[in-house]
Design an enzyme around this catalytic site. Structure first.
Site, PDB file in Angstrom:
ATOM      1  N   GLU A 164      -5.852  -6.531 -22.908  1.00  0.00           N
ATOM      2  CA  GLU A 164      -6.097  -6.379 -24.343  1.00  0.00           C
ATOM      3  C   GLU A 164      -5.584  -5.034 -24.842  1.00  0.00           C
ATOM      4  O   GLU A 164      -4.943  -4.936 -25.886  1.00  0.00           O
ATOM      5  CB  GLU A 164      -7.600  -6.478 -24.638  1.00  0.00           C
ATOM      6  CG  GLU A 164      -8.210  -7.860 -24.417  1.00  0.00           C
ATOM      7  CD  GLU A 164      -7.758  -8.875 -25.474  1.00  0.00           C
ATOM      8  OE1 GLU A 164      -7.304  -8.455 -26.554  1.00  0.00           O
ATOM      9  OE2 GLU A 164      -7.852 -10.095 -25.186  1.00  0.00           O
TER      10      GLU A 164
ATOM     11  N   GLU B 286      -2.671  -4.361 -27.616  1.00  0.00           N
ATOM     12  CA  GLU B 286      -2.950  -3.702 -28.894  1.00  0.00           C
ATOM     13  C   GLU B 286      -2.140  -2.425 -29.082  1.00  0.00           C
ATOM     14  O   GLU B 286      -1.718  -2.110 -30.181  1.00  0.00           O
ATOM     15  CB  GLU B 286      -4.436  -3.338 -29.003  1.00  0.00           C
ATOM     16  CG  GLU B 286      -5.407  -4.512 -28.961  1.00  0.00           C
ATOM     17  CD  GLU B 286      -5.293  -5.399 -30.197  1.00  0.00           C
ATOM     18  OE1 GLU B 286      -4.677  -4.964 -31.186  1.00  0.00           O
ATOM     19  OE2 GLU B 286      -5.840  -6.520 -30.172  1.00  0.00           O
TER      20      GLU B 286
ATOM     21  N   GLY C 161     -10.585  -7.228 -28.931  1.00  0.00           N
ATOM     22  CA  GLY C 161     -11.119  -7.890 -27.741  1.00  0.00           C
ATOM     23  C   GLY C 161     -10.597  -9.294 -27.617  1.00  0.00           C
ATOM     24  O   GLY C 161      -9.758  -9.721 -28.405  1.00  0.00           O
TER      25      GLY C 161
ATOM     26  N   GLU D  24      -3.749  -7.122 -38.523  1.00  0.00           N
ATOM     27  CA  GLU D  24      -3.437  -5.712 -38.689  1.00  0.00           C
ATOM     28  C   GLU D  24      -4.262  -4.890 -37.703  1.00  0.00           C
ATOM     29  O   GLU D  24      -5.401  -5.239 -37.393  1.00  0.00           O
ATOM     30  CB  GLU D  24      -3.819  -5.304 -40.123  1.00  0.00           C
ATOM     31  CG  GLU D  24      -3.227  -4.011 -40.602  1.00  0.00           C
ATOM     32  CD  GLU D  24      -3.706  -3.679 -42.023  1.00  0.00           C
ATOM     33  OE1 GLU D  24      -3.549  -2.518 -42.416  1.00  0.00           O
ATOM     34  OE2 GLU D  24      -4.246  -4.561 -42.700  1.00  0.00           O
TER      35      GLU D  24
END
Lengths: 220, 220
Positions: free
Chosen positions: A60, A64, A44, A113
């Site tokens: 977002e 990702e 987030g 990560e």
DNA sequence: CCAAAAGTGTTAGTGATACACCCATGT
DNA sequence: ACATGGGTGTATCACTAACACTTTTGG
């Protein structure tokens, strides 16, 4: 605005689901900064002034996973006073369903990560993210029951076996093959595609969703 | 927080429903200040730093109606960039179901008047409040179908006729009396109360919800 | 005895569940 | 031939929907 009051911060958090290896997976990120440094969390970030909530969620998500073709739905807004130790942070949560093909996980600045976790093996999470994840999972199951959202986890062309697998994984139980096929066919949403014999065994009939149905899922 | 970014404002808006005069009603307030001065709007206000979203919603609700015993549920968070001409305002919407007895409408500082509107006669609304109201109405119907939320519009003791009326008003259609009673009874949620002969005609059987069911509705 | 709302059962249709065998393919 | 997943039909059960007359009370 005439007066300037003190304002809360607003973030979006996105519970990103996918299915592979016969398991329902959630994407978690390892926090690079305090608070909860080193802990796993739902991805987030802060909402920017020039983007809508949904745009923030999409940004977002794309940061990702690199994936754009997703089902995205707002879940719930969590606003307890003390949910973030840094101060007042209200988070608008979303959940997303991404197809397992072509995902590129990439870590960002706040995060060291990113990793897929089986829903049955979730580590301790930062903030109130456990609550958010539970909420997302409840909504996911609920949604699968009365909508066709599940199809957004599959490629354009799919087999009855594939969609049944999705349901069996999400609901953690087996369904009767005949009844499952019967129900799907009775919904009148499937277009039969030409069979491709790629792997082995008896090649299954492939289907796609009818065009108007696809649009329904986008909106859903 | 290390850096201070520019932050959006956060409000809560509450769609307050009740039923009387055989109609589903919504509480609207007349705006006393710009923007949209003189226009009707859904009641709401800014979230304070020391209260959760739900607390903010309860505070607004109590300020508007003086009522505390309500069903309150978060709806959706609206965050389009231009939904408020004053600047970036994200609103977390709620809906509430209040019993028609003992409501005292009171206007607050930003508002000159508060009034119940029949759902079939809603005036033009400020901001994106039309969208919020439509969303609330959709959720309300949806919720009534698969839960017992409707009972929160009724007093402790009620008759089958009363609950059926609620459903008929909300869904804008008639239901068969026998089937309706049969279904309710089969749910095993009703406790029969002693009949009171108050008005006229044949006095109806009064019921209440069983204790454990009432708790379910609170959480719902 | 009339007006008004309350109460009550049966039938038909529809959708859900349970269940077992043969088929097409690759090795 | 065998291993693997694909494909198909029937019978029962539960739930839903349609439908009309009698009862209780006050005036």
């Amino acid at each position: 605005m005439e007066k300037e009051f003190e304002k809360p911060s607003v973030t979006v958090d996105i519970v990103i689901f996918t299915v592979f290896e016969k398991e329902l997976k959630v994407l978690l990120v390892k926090r690079n900064i305090e608070p909860f440094k080193g802990m796993w969390a739902i991805p987030g970030g802060f909402v920017r002034m020039n983007e809508s909530l949904e745009d923030a969620a999409k940004r977002e998500l794309s940061e990702e996973t690199g994936v754009k073709d997703v089902y995205l739905e707002q879940l719930y807004t969590f606003g307890d006073i003390k949910r973030d130790p840094r101060g007042r942070v209200i988070t608008v949560s979303y959940y997303a369903l991404v197809k397992p093909e072509g995902i590129k996980l990439s870590a960002s600045t706040d995060v060291s990560e990113a990793k897929w976790f089986s829903i049955s093996k979730i580590p301790k999470l930062a903030f109130d993210h456990k609550k958010i994840l539970e909420y997302a999972l409840k909504r996911l199951k609920w949604k699968f029951e009365y909508s066709l959202t599940a199809f957004s986890l599959l490629p354009e062309k799919f087999t009855l076996g594939q969609i049944q697998n999705i349901y069996e994984i999400v609901f953690e139980k087996k369904f009767d093959k005949r009844n499952f096929a019967k129900k799907l066919k009775s919904l009148n949403i499937l277009k039969t595609e030409t069979i491709e014999k790629n792997v082995s065994f008896r090649p299954p009939q492939t289907y796609s969703l009818k065009k108007d149905i696809k649009e329904v899922i986008e909106i859903l």
